[in-house]
Design a protein around this motif. Sequence first.
Motif, mmCIF file in Angstrom:
data_model
loop_
_atom_site.group_PDB
_atom_site.id
_atom_site.type_symbol
_atom_site.label_atom_id
_atom_site.label_comp_id
_atom_site.label_asym_id
_atom_site.label_seq_id
_atom_site.Cartn_x
_atom_site.Cartn_y
_atom_site.Cartn_z
ATOM 1 N N ILE A 1 0.860 -1.192 0.000
ATOM 2 C CA ILE A 1 0.000 0.000 0.000
ATOM 3 C C ILE A 1 0.889 1.233 0.000
ATOM 4 N N VAL A 2 0.460 2.232 -0.735
ATOM 5 C CA VAL A 2 1.144 3.516 -0.804
ATOM 6 C C VAL A 2 0.192 4.561 -0.241
ATOM 7 N N VAL A 3 0.662 5.327 0.743
ATOM 8 C CA VAL A 3 -0.147 6.372 1.368
ATOM 9 C C VAL A 3 0.416 7.721 0.961
ATOM 10 N N ILE A 4 -0.456 8.625 0.540
ATOM 11 C CA ILE A 4 -0.028 9.897 -0.060
ATOM 12 C C ILE A 4 -0.710 11.061 0.648
ATOM 13 N N ASP A 5 0.087 12.029 1.065
ATOM 14 C CA ASP A 5 -0.449 13.266 1.635
ATOM 15 C C ASP A 5 -0.163 14.384 0.638
ATOM 16 N N LEU A 6 -1.223 15.000 0.130
ATOM 17 C CA LEU A 6 -1.061 16.071 -0.852
ATOM 18 C C LEU A 6 -0.701 17.350 -0.100
ATOM 19 N N ASN A 7 0.499 17.833 -0.320
ATOM 20 C CA ASN A 7 1.009 18.986 0.429
ATOM 21 C C ASN A 7 0.405 20.304 -0.070
ATOM 22 N N GLY A 8 0.348 21.249 0.824
ATOM 23 C CA GLY A 8 -0.016 22.613 0.444
ATOM 24 C C GLY A 8 -1.494 22.898 0.316
ATOM 25 N N MET A 9 -2.374 21.979 0.701
ATOM 26 C CA MET A 9 -3.797 22.212 0.522
ATOM 27 C C MET A 9 -4.302 23.364 1.401
ATOM 28 N N GLU A 10 -3.725 23.521 2.589
ATOM 29 C CA GLU A 10 -4.162 24.616 3.455
ATOM 30 C C GLU A 10 -3.865 25.966 2.818
ATOM 31 N N GLN A 11 -2.672 26.068 2.205
ATOM 32 C CA GLN A 11 -2.316 27.323 1.527
ATOM 33 C C GLN A 11 -3.225 27.571 0.326
ATOM 34 N N ILE A 12 -3.530 26.519 -0.417
ATOM 35 C CA ILE A 12 -4.408 26.671 -1.589
ATOM 36 C C ILE A 12 -5.790 27.127 -1.157
ATOM 37 N N ASN A 13 -6.335 26.509 -0.109
ATOM 38 C CA ASN A 13 -7.658 26.895 0.370
ATOM 39 C C ASN A 13 -7.673 28.340 0.862
ATOM 40 N N THR A 14 -6.591 28.744 1.518
ATOM 41 C CA THR A 14 -6.512 30.114 2.045
ATOM 42 C C THR A 14 -6.359 31.137 0.921
ATOM 43 N N SER A 15 -5.510 30.812 -0.053
ATOM 44 C CA SER A 15 -5.201 31.778 -1.124
ATOM 45 C C SER A 15 -6.266 31.825 -2.219
ATOM 46 N N GLY B 1 -9.413 29.797 -2.135
ATOM 47 C CA GLY B 1 -10.760 29.407 -1.756
ATOM 48 C C GLY B 1 -10.939 27.886 -1.752
ATOM 49 N N HIS B 2 -11.916 27.439 -0.985
ATOM 50 C CA HIS B 2 -12.138 25.999 -0.851
ATOM 51 C C HIS B 2 -12.683 25.367 -2.131
ATOM 52 N N GLU B 3 -13.368 26.146 -2.946
ATOM 53 C CA GLU B 3 -13.879 25.590 -4.200
ATOM 54 C C GLU B 3 -12.726 25.178 -5.108
ATOM 55 N N VAL B 4 -11.708 26.043 -5.204
ATOM 56 C CA VAL B 4 -10.524 25.683 -5.970
ATOM 57 C C VAL B 4 -9.821 24.501 -5.314
ATOM 58 N N GLY B 5 -9.742 24.513 -3.972
ATOM 59 C CA GLY B 5 -9.129 23.391 -3.268
ATOM 60 C C GLY B 5 -9.818 22.066 -3.585
ATOM 61 N N ASP B 6 -11.146 22.085 -3.649
ATOM 62 C CA ASP B 6 -11.875 20.860 -3.988
ATOM 63 C C ASP B 6 -11.548 20.401 -5.410
ATOM 64 N N ARG B 7 -11.417 21.357 -6.323
ATOM 65 C CA ARG B 7 -11.101 20.986 -7.706
ATOM 66 C C ARG B 7 -9.679 20.437 -7.812
ATOM 67 N N VAL B 8 -8.781 20.929 -6.969
ATOM 68 C CA VAL B 8 -7.410 20.390 -6.933
ATOM 69 C C VAL B 8 -7.442 18.936 -6.447
ATOM 70 N N LEU B 9 -8.218 18.668 -5.408
ATOM 71 C CA LEU B 9 -8.342 17.293 -4.904
ATOM 72 C C LEU B 9 -8.932 16.380 -5.967
#
Length: 276
Positions: free
Chosen positions: A138-152, A154-162
Amino acid sequence: MAEFKTEAPAEPTADSAGADIPISRKGKIWLMQSAGAALLIAGWAYFALPHFGSAQFFLDSLVFCVFGTYAFIAAYNARRETVTLEKKLRYSLIRRNMHLESMTTRDDLTHLFSRRHLFDRFERELQTAKASGRALSIVVIDLNGMEQINTSHGHEVGDRVLAAFGRFLADQARGSDVLARIDGDEFAVLMPDADERAAEAAVTRLLTALEKGQLFEEDDLSLKTTASIGKSGYPWEADSVDQIISSARDSMSAHKREQSALVAAAGGAPADADAG
């Protein structure tokens, strides 16, 4: 590319309307038809036979033949339509149940499997691996920088990144891999029949692909992300689901520390996502 497809049952057709009627119901239908035929014959005998040999007998017999033919055709069509309707209702119920099941096994945002489904599948795959003597990773992945993306942005863009990262994982995965979103920005790839070398190759492939391109490009916004990735598996690391997951997360945390150390050594801020 891994596929995530659930096949729906085939639409019922009128030609197969009576194919799966229970035997007990078929018997009741046959009895009712037999009773109807008996009543028709009795009526013909009562009204027509007394006039045997006359024009009235011929006329009464003709009327009963026409009426009987019409009655049997009407009864057959009614049964056919009823059975077809029952099959369509059953089909709709199956589709609804499949949709409800999909809601519990799929992540709405990324359309990858849910955490619950991953762990259920992990247990089954681990038992299979132990019984067959094969490896499992199994490979576990943490996508870095999501907090900065959501802050800069918005969460809608953050959701589209995910969602974009979910598609990215699907593009990079094998057909047999099980892809899941197990937390907000944490993902996992379950790899049946994959040893440590295969897991390491998967990690390298994911990191290289992320490094080469922009994960998210939309209108005037372009985002490049990094990820911290850890790996573990059976039998080369642990022999239970909890131990394997814990080991993979420890590996992921170690990778994150390495990334932070490299950024610090380069004299930059520990930013994990760059917008352009």
